[in-house]
Design a protein around this motif. Structure first.
Motif, short mmCIF file in Angstrom:
data_model
loop_
_atom_site.label_atom_id
_atom_site.label_comp_id
_atom_site.label_asym_id
_atom_site.label_seq_id
_atom_site.Cartn_x
_atom_site.Cartn_y
_atom_site.Cartn_z
N ALA A 90 0.84 -1.20 0.00
CA ALA A 90 0.00 0.00 0.00
C ALA A 90 0.87 1.25 0.00
CB ALA A 90 -0.93 0.01 1.20
N GLN A 91 0.37 2.29 -0.62
CA GLN A 91 1.08 3.56 -0.76
C GLN A 91 0.20 4.68 -0.24
OE1 GLN A 91 3.59 4.31 -4.29
NE2 GLN A 91 2.20 5.98 -4.78
N ARG A 92 0.84 5.71 0.32
CA ARG A 92 0.09 6.85 0.85
C ARG A 92 0.80 8.15 0.45
NH1 ARG A 92 -2.96 3.42 1.44
NH2 ARG A 92 -4.06 2.67 3.30
N TYR A 93 -0.01 9.20 0.33
CA TYR A 93 0.50 10.57 0.19
C TYR A 93 0.63 11.15 1.58
CZ TYR A 93 0.39 15.59 -1.04
OH TYR A 93 0.67 16.93 -1.17
N SER A 94 1.73 11.85 1.86
CA SER A 94 1.85 12.49 3.16
C SER A 94 2.71 13.74 3.05
CB SER A 94 2.43 11.53 4.20
OG SER A 94 2.23 12.04 5.51
N LEU A 95 2.98 14.33 4.20
CA LEU A 95 3.65 15.62 4.28
C LEU A 95 4.71 15.58 5.36
CD1 LEU A 95 0.30 17.60 4.30
CD2 LEU A 95 1.88 17.51 2.36
N LEU A 96 5.90 16.02 5.02
CA LEU A 96 6.97 16.18 6.00
C LEU A 96 6.80 17.56 6.62
CD1 LEU A 96 9.50 14.63 6.99
CD2 LEU A 96 10.82 15.93 5.30
N LEU A 97 6.57 17.59 7.95
CA LEU A 97 6.19 18.83 8.62
C LEU A 97 7.30 19.33 9.53
CD1 LEU A 97 2.54 17.86 9.70
CD2 LEU A 97 3.24 19.18 7.68
N ASP A 98 7.40 20.66 9.66
CA ASP A 98 8.30 21.21 10.67
C ASP A 98 7.56 21.33 11.99
OD1 ASP A 98 6.80 23.61 10.70
OD2 ASP A 98 8.21 24.69 9.41
N GLU A 99 8.23 21.80 13.02
CA GLU A 99 7.65 21.80 14.36
C GLU A 99 6.43 22.71 14.48
OE1 GLU A 99 10.34 23.44 17.26
OE2 GLU A 99 11.22 24.82 15.81
N HIS A 100 6.28 23.63 13.53
CA HIS A 100 5.13 24.54 13.56
C HIS A 100 4.00 24.09 12.64
CE1 HIS A 100 7.76 27.19 15.79
NE2 HIS A 100 8.63 27.20 14.79
N ILE A 103 4.87 22.92 5.90
CA ILE A 103 5.18 21.79 5.01
C ILE A 103 6.60 21.92 4.47
CG2 ILE A 103 4.50 20.60 2.90
CD1 ILE A 103 1.65 21.67 3.34
N LEU A 104 7.45 20.97 4.85
CA LEU A 104 8.81 20.90 4.34
C LEU A 104 8.87 20.21 2.99
CD1 LEU A 104 10.65 19.92 7.65
CD2 LEU A 104 10.58 22.18 6.57
N ASP A 105 7.94 19.29 2.75
CA ASP A 105 7.83 18.61 1.47
C ASP A 105 6.56 17.77 1.48
OD1 ASP A 105 8.46 17.87 -1.11
OD2 ASP A 105 10.07 16.49 -0.57
N ASP A 106 6.05 17.46 0.29
CA ASP A 106 5.03 16.42 0.19
C ASP A 106 5.68 15.21 -0.46
OD1 ASP A 106 5.15 17.63 -2.36
OD2 ASP A 106 3.02 17.32 -2.75
N LEU A 107 5.16 14.04 -0.16
CA LEU A 107 5.87 12.81 -0.51
C LEU A 107 4.89 11.66 -0.64
CD1 LEU A 107 5.96 10.98 2.37
CD2 LEU A 107 7.49 12.85 2.99
N MET A 108 5.39 10.57 -1.23
CA MET A 108 4.69 9.29 -1.27
C MET A 108 5.51 8.27 -0.51
SD MET A 108 1.86 9.40 -3.17
CE MET A 108 1.09 10.31 -4.52
N PHE A 109 4.85 7.38 0.21
CA PHE A 109 5.59 6.30 0.86
C PHE A 109 4.77 5.01 0.76
CE2 PHE A 109 2.87 7.79 4.22
CZ PHE A 109 2.64 6.71 5.06
N ALA A 110 5.49 3.90 0.69
CA ALA A 110 4.86 2.60 0.51
C ALA A 110 5.51 1.58 1.43
CB ALA A 110 4.98 2.14 -0.95
N ARG A 111 4.74 0.55 1.77
CA ARG A 111 5.26 -0.52 2.60
C ARG A 111 5.93 -1.57 1.74
NH1 ARG A 111 5.96 -0.60 7.85
NH2 ARG A 111 3.77 -0.11 8.32
N TRP A 112 7.24 -1.71 1.92
CA TRP A 112 8.00 -2.81 1.35
C TRP A 112 8.24 -3.85 2.45
CZ3 TRP A 112 12.62 -0.74 -2.11
CH2 TRP A 112 12.09 -0.15 -3.26
N PRO A 113 8.58 -5.07 2.11
CA PRO A 113 8.93 -6.05 3.15
C PRO A 113 10.07 -5.51 4.02
CG PRO A 113 8.65 -7.16 1.05
CD PRO A 113 8.62 -5.69 0.76
N ASP A 114 9.82 -5.36 5.30
CA ASP A 114 10.83 -4.94 6.28
C ASP A 114 11.36 -3.52 6.07
OD1 ASP A 114 10.76 -7.54 7.46
OD2 ASP A 114 12.09 -8.26 5.88
N SER A 115 10.67 -2.69 5.28
CA SER A 115 11.15 -1.33 5.07
C SER A 115 10.03 -0.45 4.53
CB SER A 115 12.35 -1.31 4.10
OG SER A 115 11.97 -1.77 2.81
N ILE A 116 10.31 0.83 4.45
CA ILE A 116 9.42 1.82 3.84
C ILE A 116 10.14 2.42 2.63
CG2 ILE A 116 8.37 4.11 4.11
CD1 ILE A 116 6.76 2.07 5.57
#
Length: 383
Positions: A90-100, A103-116
């Motif tokens: 499965a893959q998701r859209y997400s956002l890398l956020l700073d402490e406030h 948005i530092l970046d928008d990104l995609m991430f997916a579940r690989w076996p034993d990793s992202i």
């Protein structure tokens, strides 16, 4: 962490640089790479993708593999997505956020076996990697997959073309929007996800860089496929209402301002333990000061990034962050940030560009319907 990066202050070459030039691409500098902006022309390439299938080289994007004990918890400390609930493939859209909550970046991430597996924007990938290495525990390993190319095959004919050349544990039909898996293309190991940034059905294909030319030749030999440049990629994503980092998104922007509330998962909202949660949840409850909206522009003259939205007295009340002529809409369109009082669809607006006043109207996005394939997946694809 102890890992170090050698930052390169030169323009880099895509694995397919010579391939693009041999096909007559006009190359420009973008995100520290030489990138093909067009081959036949932006409008022709845009319409071809909407009607057939276009092959995009997006190898400038950062491809990362994250692994290690406690990865899910560690990553949830940096993004507002439900990482723990992400199933294999499965893959998701997400956002890398700073402490406030910016948005530092928008990104995609997916579940690989034993990793992202994570894909970040090319223009800020080194900043992202530095932020991840500084913020994640020492137990987490970040591997930058610099030896891989990333191609995107997009358009209504993309599935038929790719199916002719792929084999794997599951048929390509098993992939629906935001689902991926390991496949082979002409004997080359590939990670293929049904995703993209055009609003069309399509696939993103991660392959060894050394195989990129062979795979690109294979796909472009099909009558439905043409290589498509950066210019059409931008007009396609604009019509699809998809923001571009560094233009429509930046550290001064929160997910609620950017109308990306879907990226805040329910569990994470309830736990309120992601960066900037207090501010973001307050904006979600009470409304942000500014909101990203779509604009339909009257006439034929586009308004571009940097144009301002003005009130009747000429005072600036908002700004355009992306704009251009939309070939599939047949009219100029734009994205802008406006006060909530002006953000409702149907609200007329005035825009100032180079001393000239343009008129338009706030409209819902996307400007054309998305054509993602979302039918139920075949049983067992994520097992």
């Amino acid at each position: 962490m102890s890992d170090q990066i050698d930052f390169i202050d030169t323009i880099e070459l895509l694995p397919l640089d010579a391939w693009h030039r041999a096909r007559g691409a006009r190359m420009v500098e973008f995100a520290d790479y030489h990138m093909p902006i067009q081959y036949e022309g932006i409008m022709a390439e845009h319409l071809w993708t909407r009607e057939h299938a276009g092959l995009f080289d997006v190898s400038h994007m950062g491809q990362l593999q994250l692994s290690g004990e406690g990865l899910d918890d560690a990553l949830e400390a940096l993004i507002p997505a439900d990482v723990k609930g992400l199933k294999l493939g499965a893959q998701r859209y997400s956002l890398l956020l700073d402490e406030h909550g910016g948005i530092l970046d928008d990104l995609m991430f997916a579940r690989w076996p034993d990793s992202i597996y994570m894909v970040v924007n090319g223009a800020v990938k080194y900043d992202d990697i530095a932020h991840l290495r500084e913020s994640l525990p020492d137990a987490i390993t970040i591997n930058s997959l610099d030896d891989r190319a990333l191609l995107a095959l997009q358009g209504p004919k993309a599935f038929a073309v790719l199916k002719r050349h792929t084999t794997g544990k599951w048929p390509l039909d098993a992939l629906v929007f935001m689902l991926g898996g390991p496949f082979e293309i002409a004997g080359v190991d590939a990670w293929i996800s049904r995703s993209g940034y055009t609003g069309e059905d399509g696939f993103e294909i991660s392959i060894p860089a050394e195989s990129a030319e062979m795979i690109a030749d294979l796909l472009c030999a099909e009558p439905e496929v043409k290589p498509i440049g950066l210019g059409a990629r931008d007009s396609l994503r604009l019509e699809a209402g998809l923001p571009l980092y560094g233009h429509d998104l930046d550290p001064e922007t929160t997910p609620v301002m950017a109308d990306l509330g879907f990226a805040l998962s329910k569990r994470r909202r309830e736990e309120a333990n992601f960066p900037g949660a207090a501010r973001i949840l307050a904006e979600r409850e009470n409304g942000p000061a500014l909101k990203r909206v779509g604009l339909l522009i009257d006439g034929k003259q586009p308004v571009r990034e940097g144009a301002t939205v003005v009130d009747s007295s000429g005072t600036t009340v908002g700004k355009v962050t992306s704009g251009g002529f939309a070939p599939s809409v047949g009219a100029p369109i734009a994205m802008a940030y406006l006060p909530l009082a002006l953000a409702a669809p149907g609200t007329p607006v005035q825009l100032s560009q180079r001393g000239k006043i343009h008129t338009g109207i706030v409209t819902a996005m996307p400007f054309i319907p998305h054509r993602y394939v979302r039918q139920p997946k075949i049983s067992g694809v994520t097992s």
